[in-house]
Structure formats: structure tokens, C-alpha cells
Scaffold this motif. Structure first.
Motif, short mmCIF file in Angstrom:
data_model
loop_
_atom_site.label_atom_id
_atom_site.label_comp_id
_atom_site.label_asym_id
_atom_site.label_seq_id
_atom_site.Cartn_x
_atom_site.Cartn_y
_atom_site.Cartn_z
N GLY A 33 16.36 -12.09 12.89
CA GLY A 33 15.33 -12.75 12.11
C GLY A 33 15.53 -12.51 10.64
N LEU A 34 14.67 -13.17 9.86
CA LEU A 34 14.70 -13.06 8.41
C LEU A 34 13.32 -12.69 7.90
CD1 LEU A 34 16.70 -16.32 7.60
CD2 LEU A 34 17.62 -14.00 7.78
N MET A 35 13.28 -11.80 6.91
CA MET A 35 12.06 -11.48 6.18
C MET A 35 12.30 -11.95 4.75
SD MET A 35 10.31 -7.77 5.37
CE MET A 35 10.21 -7.27 7.08
N VAL A 36 11.43 -12.85 4.28
CA VAL A 36 11.68 -13.47 2.98
C VAL A 36 10.58 -13.08 2.00
CG1 VAL A 36 12.09 -15.63 1.77
CG2 VAL A 36 12.80 -15.39 4.16
N PRO A 37 10.96 -12.50 0.84
CA PRO A 37 9.98 -12.07 -0.14
C PRO A 37 9.31 -13.23 -0.87
CG PRO A 37 12.14 -11.04 -0.51
CD PRO A 37 12.32 -12.15 0.45
N PHE A 38 8.16 -12.94 -1.46
CA PHE A 38 7.46 -13.83 -2.39
C PHE A 38 7.25 -15.24 -1.83
CE2 PHE A 38 9.36 -10.62 -5.26
CZ PHE A 38 8.17 -10.13 -5.80
N ILE A 66 3.98 -11.31 1.93
CA ILE A 66 2.81 -11.58 1.09
C ILE A 66 2.78 -10.49 0.03
CG2 ILE A 66 0.32 -11.89 1.09
CD1 ILE A 66 1.90 -14.00 2.73
N GLU A 67 3.05 -10.89 -1.23
CA GLU A 67 3.27 -9.89 -2.27
C GLU A 67 2.58 -10.20 -3.59
OE1 GLU A 67 7.40 -7.95 -1.79
OE2 GLU A 67 7.82 -10.10 -1.64
N THR A 68 1.80 -11.26 -3.64
CA THR A 68 1.15 -11.65 -4.89
C THR A 68 -0.28 -12.10 -4.63
OG1 THR A 68 1.76 -13.99 -4.75
CG2 THR A 68 3.38 -12.51 -5.75
N PRO A 69 -1.14 -12.10 -5.66
CA PRO A 69 -2.48 -12.67 -5.49
C PRO A 69 -2.45 -14.13 -5.05
CG PRO A 69 -2.40 -11.34 -7.48
CD PRO A 69 -0.99 -11.45 -6.98
N GLU A 70 -1.46 -14.88 -5.54
CA GLU A 70 -1.33 -16.28 -5.12
C GLU A 70 -1.08 -16.38 -3.62
OE1 GLU A 70 1.29 -20.31 -6.17
OE2 GLU A 70 1.99 -18.34 -6.83
N ALA A 71 -0.21 -15.52 -3.11
CA ALA A 71 0.08 -15.53 -1.68
C ALA A 71 -1.16 -15.16 -0.87
CB ALA A 71 1.22 -14.56 -1.36
N PRO A 130 3.71 -3.93 -0.27
CA PRO A 130 2.67 -3.20 -0.99
C PRO A 130 2.98 -2.91 -2.44
CG PRO A 130 3.80 -1.76 0.55
CD PRO A 130 4.28 -3.15 0.84
N GLY A 131 4.24 -2.60 -2.76
CA GLY A 131 4.58 -2.27 -4.14
C GLY A 131 4.34 -3.44 -5.07
N ASP A 132 4.91 -4.58 -4.72
CA ASP A 132 4.74 -5.77 -5.56
C ASP A 132 3.29 -6.24 -5.57
OD1 ASP A 132 7.26 -6.63 -6.84
OD2 ASP A 132 8.00 -6.60 -4.79
N LEU A 133 2.62 -6.16 -4.44
CA LEU A 133 1.24 -6.63 -4.39
C LEU A 133 0.33 -5.77 -5.26
CD1 LEU A 133 -0.81 -8.62 -3.27
CD2 LEU A 133 -1.08 -7.13 -1.28
N SER A 134 0.45 -4.46 -5.15
CA SER A 134 -0.41 -3.59 -5.96
C SER A 134 -0.11 -3.77 -7.45
CB SER A 134 -0.25 -2.13 -5.55
OG SER A 134 1.06 -1.66 -5.82
N LEU A 135 1.16 -3.93 -7.80
CA LEU A 135 1.55 -4.14 -9.19
C LEU A 135 0.87 -5.39 -9.76
CD1 LEU A 135 3.42 -3.33 -11.59
CD2 LEU A 135 5.16 -4.80 -10.55
N ARG A 136 0.88 -6.44 -8.96
CA ARG A 136 0.33 -7.72 -9.43
C ARG A 136 -1.20 -7.79 -9.32
NH1 ARG A 136 5.33 -7.81 -8.41
NH2 ARG A 136 6.75 -9.31 -9.43
N LEU A 137 -1.76 -6.94 -8.48
CA LEU A 137 -3.22 -6.83 -8.43
C LEU A 137 -3.75 -5.90 -9.52
CD1 LEU A 137 -3.85 -6.53 -4.58
CD2 LEU A 137 -4.46 -8.48 -6.04
N GLY A 138 -2.84 -5.19 -10.18
CA GLY A 138 -3.25 -4.28 -11.25
C GLY A 138 -3.97 -3.05 -10.76
N CYS A 139 -3.58 -2.56 -9.58
CA CYS A 139 -4.23 -1.37 -9.02
C CYS A 139 -3.17 -0.41 -8.51
CB CYS A 139 -5.18 -1.77 -7.89
SG CYS A 139 -4.37 -2.41 -6.40
N ILE A 154 -7.40 -3.25 0.25
CA ILE A 154 -8.11 -3.43 1.52
C ILE A 154 -8.45 -4.91 1.73
CG2 ILE A 154 -10.26 -2.94 2.76
CD1 ILE A 154 -10.25 -0.17 1.42
N ALA A 155 -8.95 -5.56 0.67
CA ALA A 155 -9.31 -6.98 0.78
C ALA A 155 -8.10 -7.83 1.09
CB ALA A 155 -9.97 -7.44 -0.52
N ALA A 156 -6.96 -7.54 0.46
CA ALA A 156 -5.74 -8.30 0.72
C ALA A 156 -5.27 -8.10 2.15
CB ALA A 156 -4.65 -7.89 -0.26
N GLU A 157 -5.27 -6.86 2.60
CA GLU A 157 -4.86 -6.57 3.98
C GLU A 157 -5.77 -7.27 4.98
OE1 GLU A 157 -3.35 -2.56 5.45
OE2 GLU A 157 -5.42 -2.56 6.18
N ASP A 158 -7.06 -7.25 4.73
CA ASP A 158 -8.00 -7.90 5.65
C ASP A 158 -7.79 -9.42 5.67
OD1 ASP A 158 -9.07 -5.46 6.27
OD2 ASP A 158 -10.86 -5.69 5.03
N ALA A 159 -7.45 -10.00 4.52
CA ALA A 159 -7.20 -11.44 4.46
C ALA A 159 -5.95 -11.80 5.27
CB ALA A 159 -7.04 -11.89 3.01
#
Length: 259
Positions: A90-95, A150-155, A175-184, A194-199
Motif C-alpha cells: 500500500g501507499l501512505m500519501v502526505p498532505f 491528514i496533516e493540516t487544518p484544511e485537511a 501529528p508533527g505537521d498537524l500540530s505545527l499548522r494548528l499552532g499548538c 483532540i478535536a482534530a483526532e475526533d473529526a
């Protein structure tokens, strides 16, 4: 075509146990299989792999009978399906930020009627054409995993539409890219994380696909499994070297305190 262990476990509603390989390590597939893992997430997004070396390591996964999920930063269709022809499960594709991104990946990696992947059938994934190609496209569609990161607020905002894309099998939080872009901070107790994970969990459940993320402890594994996560990554070659050398250094220091 080699049956996917991860696919089988997902069909049984069981978690897929994943370890990460950052660097070419010939022994890792065999040791991971013996340790009870189902798949190796082989990272070519952040690490440079020689193409021949990459093919050889994928072949070692077949020898060990463990799935190889390649994380690649490429969106080029030929590059993507070459990885599958070389034997990647399989393939895992970023962003993957939009449903259009997801649909483009499906077109590149799935045979008709799901996508427009080019047909050859003379490589490892089809046993080098030993049995022709009559069943090959259907088997490839059934056994291949396509995971959107899923690595951005847009995603996160588009996660329901991404999950609804036919041909996408799973969502995986970066998680690294997502937290960086969420500013947390990179902390799973952060409200934004938590909200992103739940979504992501809700979208995966709604559309009947898998989701997951890296988990650094038994407590994290238990927590995300309780939310329905099935793609659970824990452990890596990098982490094993880091921890192993720290432990070895501490042992030497305790045995040779004056040296």
C-alpha cells in the motif's frame, strides 16, 4: 497476488499493528513479522532511498510475509504505481488536503473501474505474469491499501469529503505537521489536537474506512483503539537505536564508573 495481512485484519475489524522503517534495514521486516507486526510503514518522504535498494527492501517484506506500506511524497501516477508493481502492499500519501487530492490518488493507483492505473503485470506484485493478468486488476484493487494523511487544518476541515472518496482505505494523522499548522504543542491532550483526532475518527466511522496515528505508549494505543482506530503505529528503527544505545551507554557507565 500476495494477500494483505492488513486488509484481512481490517475486514475482521481488528487493529493493524505497524512499525516504521526510516532507513534501509535488511533485518527489520523479518524481525517485525516475528514480533507480531502486520505491516512496516517504510518512509521515503523524509528519507532518501536508492530505487534499487527500495525494491530490494520491499522484496524482503514478501520473504518475511509482512505488508510494506510506503509513505511517499510523490504524486506522479507512474511513480506511485511503480511502487505497487515492485510489491508494496500500500501507499501512505502526505498532505491530502481535499477530496480532489484524494480522487487524484485513487485515479493513479486503482485499476478501472475505480481509477486509471496503467496495466502491465510483469512485476513482483503479479508474480511476474506467471498466471497472466485475468484476475490481476481486481485482486490489486482488493488487496492494495491507499491511506491519506491528514496533516493540516484544511485537511481536517475536508476530512469527511476525503473519507467519502471511493478507493481511499484509511486516514492517518500526521501529528508533527498537524500540530505545527494548528499552532499548538505536539501534545495529544491539546484541545485542538483532540478535536482534530475526533473529526478524523468520526469521518472514518461514517464512511466505513480505517483511521489511525502514531502512538507512543500503551496508554495512547488503548485510548485511540477505544475511539475506533485500526491503523496503529508504534515503534521504529530510529527509536530502537535511540533507546538501545541510551540503555547500552547507561549500562557501560554503571559498570565502568571511573572510566
Amino acid at each position: 497476488m500476495r494477500p494483505s495481512l492488513a486488509r484481512a485484519r481490517l475486514l475482521q475489524q481488528r487493529p493493524v499493528r505497524i512499525v516504521c522503517m526510516y532507513y534501509p534495514t535488511a533485518m527489520l521486516p523479518a524481525h517485525a513479522a516475528k514480533a507480531g507486526y502486520d505491516a512496516v510503514w517504510l518512509d521515503t518522504e523524509h528519507n532518501t532511498w536508492d530505487p534499487g535498494e527500495l525494491r530490494r527492501v520491499i522484496q524482503l517484506h514478501h520473504l518475511a510475509n509482512i505488508d510494506c506500506i510506503v509513505r511517499t511524497g510523490s504524486r506522479d501516477p507512474a511513480t506511485l504505481y511503480h511502487l505497487l508493481e515492485d510489491g508494496a502492499t500500500g501507499l501512505m500519501v502526505p498532505f491530502v488536503n481535499t477530496a480532489a487530492d484524494a480522487a487524484a490518488l485513487v485515479r493513479a493507483t486503482r485499476f478501472p473501474p475505480l481509477g486509471e492505473r496503467g496495466l502491465d503485470g510483469a512485476s513482483l506484485d503479479n508474480h511476474f505474469y506467471l498466471n497472466g493478468t485475468t484476475d490481476y486488476p481486481a485482486q490489486a484493487n482488493a488487496q492494495t491499501l491507499l491511506i491519506a494523511q491528514i496533516e493540516t487544518p484544511e485537511a481536517v476541515a475536508n476530512v469527511d469529503a476525503i473519507a467519502a472518496t471511493p478507493g481511499i482505505d484509511g486516514l492517518f494523522i500526521g501529528p508533527g505537521d498537524l500540530s505545527l499548522r494548528l499552532g499548538c504543542p505536539l501534545d495529544w491532550n491539546e484541545p485542538a489536537m483532540i478535536a482534530a483526532e475526533d473529526a478524523v475518527a468520526a469521518a472514518a466511522k461514517q464512511h466505513g474506512i480505517a483511521w489511525g496515528r502514531p502512538a507512543g505508549s500503551a496508554e495512547q494505543i488503548t485510548a485511540i483503539a477505544a475511539k475506533g482506530a485500526q491503523l496503529i503505529a508504534h515503534g521504529s528503527d530510529f527509536g530502537s537505536v535511540l533507546v538501545g544505545l541510551q540503555q547500552g551507554g547507561a549500562t557501560l557507565q554503571s559498570a565502568l564508573p571511573a572510566s
